[in-house]
Motif scaffolding. Sequence first.
Motif, PDB file in Angstrom:
ATOM      1  N   ASP A 152       0.832  -1.194   0.000  1.00  0.00           N
ATOM      2  CA  ASP A 152       0.000   0.000   0.000  1.00  0.00           C
ATOM      3  C   ASP A 152       0.872   1.251   0.000  1.00  0.00           C
ATOM      4  O   ASP A 152       2.076   1.192   0.232  1.00  0.00           O
ATOM      5  N   TYR A 153       0.234   2.388  -0.245  1.00  0.00           N
ATOM      6  CA  TYR A 153       0.900   3.678  -0.107  1.00  0.00           C
ATOM      7  C   TYR A 153       0.938   4.044   1.372  1.00  0.00           C
ATOM      8  O   TYR A 153      -0.023   3.811   2.105  1.00  0.00           O
ATOM      9  N   VAL A 154       2.034   4.648   1.820  1.00  0.00           N
ATOM     10  CA  VAL A 154       2.185   5.029   3.219  1.00  0.00           C
ATOM     11  C   VAL A 154       2.544   6.503   3.284  1.00  0.00           C
ATOM     12  O   VAL A 154       3.455   6.957   2.590  1.00  0.00           O
ATOM     13  N   VAL A 155       1.810   7.243   4.116  1.00  0.00           N
ATOM     14  CA  VAL A 155       2.084   8.657   4.356  1.00  0.00           C
ATOM     15  C   VAL A 155       2.468   8.795   5.820  1.00  0.00           C
ATOM     16  O   VAL A 155       1.680   8.448   6.707  1.00  0.00           O
ATOM     17  N   ILE A 156       3.674   9.281   6.089  1.00  0.00           N
ATOM     18  CA  ILE A 156       4.122   9.511   7.465  1.00  0.00           C
ATOM     19  C   ILE A 156       4.066  11.004   7.722  1.00  0.00           C
ATOM     20  O   ILE A 156       4.681  11.793   7.010  1.00  0.00           O
ATOM     21  N   ILE A 157       3.297  11.391   8.746  1.00  0.00           N
ATOM     22  CA  ILE A 157       3.217  12.807   9.128  1.00  0.00           C
ATOM     23  C   ILE A 157       3.895  13.000  10.481  1.00  0.00           C
ATOM     24  O   ILE A 157       4.084  12.041  11.226  1.00  0.00           O
ATOM     25  N   ASN A 158       4.252  14.230  10.775  1.00  0.00           N
ATOM     26  CA  ASN A 158       4.974  14.599  11.999  1.00  0.00           C
ATOM     27  C   ASN A 158       6.262  13.784  12.141  1.00  0.00           C
ATOM     28  O   ASN A 158       6.590  13.293  13.222  1.00  0.00           O
ATOM     29  N   ALA A 159       7.000  13.668  11.059  1.00  0.00           N
ATOM     30  CA  ALA A 159       8.219  12.859  11.052  1.00  0.00           C
ATOM     31  C   ALA A 159       9.294  13.436  11.964  1.00  0.00           C
ATOM     32  O   ALA A 159      10.137  12.693  12.481  1.00  0.00           O
ATOM     33  N   SER A 160       9.268  14.714  12.213  1.00  0.00           N
ATOM     34  CA  SER A 160      10.298  15.332  13.041  1.00  0.00           C
ATOM     35  C   SER A 160      10.023  15.195  14.534  1.00  0.00           C
ATOM     36  O   SER A 160      10.813  15.649  15.345  1.00  0.00           O
ATOM     37  N   LYS A 161       8.918  14.534  14.902  1.00  0.00           N
ATOM     38  CA  LYS A 161       8.560  14.381  16.315  1.00  0.00           C
ATOM     39  C   LYS A 161       8.747  12.959  16.828  1.00  0.00           C
ATOM     40  O   LYS A 161       8.260  12.605  17.889  1.00  0.00           O
ATOM     41  N   ALA A 162       9.461  12.124  16.086  1.00  0.00           N
ATOM     42  CA  ALA A 162       9.696  10.740  16.508  1.00  0.00           C
ATOM     43  C   ALA A 162      10.747  10.700  17.614  1.00  0.00           C
ATOM     44  O   ALA A 162      11.551  11.625  17.779  1.00  0.00           O
ATOM     45  N   LYS A 163      10.733   9.619  18.384  1.00  0.00           N
ATOM     46  CA  LYS A 163      11.703   9.417  19.450  1.00  0.00           C
ATOM     47  C   LYS A 163      12.718   8.372  19.022  1.00  0.00           C
ATOM     48  O   LYS A 163      12.452   7.554  18.149  1.00  0.00           O
ATOM     49  N   PHE A 164      13.870   8.389  19.670  1.00  0.00           N
ATOM     50  CA  PHE A 164      14.920   7.406  19.415  1.00  0.00           C
ATOM     51  C   PHE A 164      15.278   6.738  20.729  1.00  0.00           C
ATOM     52  O   PHE A 164      15.372   7.390  21.760  1.00  0.00           O
ATOM     53  N   SER A 165      15.478   5.432  20.689  1.00  0.00           N
ATOM     54  CA  SER A 165      15.843   4.712  21.897  1.00  0.00           C
ATOM     55  C   SER A 165      17.364   4.692  22.029  1.00  0.00           C
ATOM     56  O   SER A 165      18.096   4.676  21.035  1.00  0.00           O
ATOM     57  N   GLY A 166      17.826   4.717  23.250  1.00  0.00           N
ATOM     58  CA  GLY A 166      19.264   4.673  23.498  1.00  0.00           C
ATOM     59  C   GLY A 166      19.960   5.955  23.055  1.00  0.00           C
ATOM     60  O   GLY A 166      19.389   7.040  23.072  1.00  0.00           O
TER      61      GLY A 166
END
Length: 139
Positions: free
Chosen positions: A53-67
């Motif tokens: 399917d097509y995927v649209v990711i919004i608010n990409a700059s608000k993701a968290k990173f572990s470690g």
Amino acid sequence: MKFTQMAKANEIERDWIVIDATDKVFGRIITEVASILRGKTKPYYTPHVDCGDYVVIINASKAKFSGTKLETKNYYTHSGYFGSTKTHKMSDMFENNPEKLYKLSTRGMLPKTTLGKNMLKKLKVYAGSEHPHTAQIKG
């Protein structure tokens, strides 16, 4: 005798899926996106056909990173000439161009063929909450 049904490229229906990356772990988002683009979430998954399917990711700059990945992980590019290896820190890529970081990470989980390139074209990433694909999304 029963035979396994193989999906044909002209019979596949594609949906548009929106994923909000706010306060979600980056790697978990990428693995989910890769399986959706590959088509593994559908009952008629076929490895040699692009049935994702097509995927649209919004608010990409608000993701968290572990470690401590954001500070320690590096990405390398090489043009093929001697001494042309360049290092890019993950934190700089995430601040300057998160769309490129999402596409680069997803590309590593897709097939390294023209099939994988076509799958990656169905990924749309936006740093903010606005995107131009509202007409394609149902519901």
